[in-house]
Scaffold this motif. Sequence first.
Motif, PDB file in Angstrom:
ATOM      1  N   THR A   1      11.435 -12.948  25.720  1.00 52.35           N
ATOM      2  CA  THR A   1      10.157 -12.869  25.002  1.00 52.35           C
ATOM      3  C   THR A   1       9.782 -11.440  24.629  1.00 52.35           C
ATOM      4  O   THR A   1       9.941 -10.526  25.439  1.00 52.35           O
TER       5      THR A   1
ATOM      6  N   ARG B   1      11.300 -15.529  21.881  1.00 51.19           N
ATOM      7  CA  ARG B   1       9.899 -15.759  21.520  1.00 51.19           C
ATOM      8  C   ARG B   1       9.276 -14.441  21.064  1.00 51.19           C
ATOM      9  O   ARG B   1       9.416 -13.423  21.746  1.00 51.19           O
TER      10      ARG B   1
ATOM     11  N   ASP C   1       4.190 -20.956  27.862  1.00 55.30           N
ATOM     12  CA  ASP C   1       4.892 -21.309  26.630  1.00 55.30           C
ATOM     13  C   ASP C   1       4.044 -22.096  25.638  1.00 55.30           C
ATOM     14  O   ASP C   1       4.534 -22.504  24.583  1.00 55.30           O
TER      15      ASP C   1
ATOM     16  N   GLU D   1       3.038 -20.024  20.964  1.00 62.27           N
ATOM     17  CA  GLU D   1       4.256 -20.267  20.206  1.00 62.27           C
ATOM     18  C   GLU D   1       4.799 -19.015  19.524  1.00 62.27           C
ATOM     19  O   GLU D   1       4.045 -18.130  19.118  1.00 62.27           O
ATOM     20  N   SER D   2       6.100 -19.007  19.381  1.00 57.71           N
ATOM     21  CA  SER D   2       6.771 -17.900  18.733  1.00 57.71           C
ATOM     22  C   SER D   2       6.349 -17.806  17.272  1.00 57.71           C
ATOM     23  O   SER D   2       6.202 -18.809  16.570  1.00 57.71           O
TER      24      SER D   2
END
Length: 308
Positions: free
Chosen positions: A133, A204, A261, A264-265
């Motif tokens: 991430t 991410r 999580d 969101e990416s």
Amino acid sequence: MKPIQSVMITGANAGLGREAARQLAMRNGIEKIYLACRNQEKADAAKAALEAETGKRIFEVIPMDVSSPMSVRAAVGKMAAPVDALILNAGGTGGKTPHALTQVGVTHIFAANVLGHVVLVDELLERQLITSTVLYAGSEAARGIPKMGVAKPDMRTSSTEEFVSIADGSKFGPKADPLDIYGTIKLTAAMWMGAMARQHPHIRFVTMSPGGTTGTNGMDDLPFLKKVFFKYVGGTLMPLFGMMHSVETGAKRYVEGLLNDRFESGHFYASREGSPTGPVVDQAKIDASLANTQFQDNAFQAVRRFAA
């Protein structure tokens, strides 16, 4: 999402970066925290204080000045092991000469907030030294905070050339207020992060604003009267009106954005419309242009001109 055990934080010797390091150290599963800082003495002092406060010996200093691509590349070149996550926290208002150009042709304020982080992520990806991430410290200033006198960035075309003019300062002129420039620069970074998320789906890329935060050192280089207001007077009065919150609250946003999580990416999270505090929401629901993939790609192409 891959479990996160190691984290690198830029600008980690004070303020939000240091507090994020402290909070992460208290989370189960975090085994290593790298403090990426430009000042060795201050970094060592922060490391010692964090060890005393947390009882953990998991901190390591990495000398790095994100305003210098050379410094960033040198630091990454010395890394022996990959890191799971990265918090791109360093920034501010560009020091004493925010409008001056660096050797690669961007302003000091852009170099500190964006370009150094772009180079850092590129280097880590190229060397396969990032596994999970990347979190960038966004700002509500990227979509404007009218209640605090921060106008929405004046983007006319969101073309590659307009983003280039943000990076090299030609959009603003040599006497522009760094606070007016700051939001536009943060917008550029958020758009770059959106493009990166699509290009690297195995990582991410989350943009998370810490919100209006008291006691940070990002305003230290402002003119005296503005520094006094934002750091001291405003830091006392604005929390009473819900316009600022604590460093602990701001850093908690980083930690949640990194470890939860549900974020969101490719998305940009910050406070609800009209406020710099409170629950975070996807900013594309406030301003749809933030999710415009062409604008994101234009920002990406602009920063690539300087990061190569």
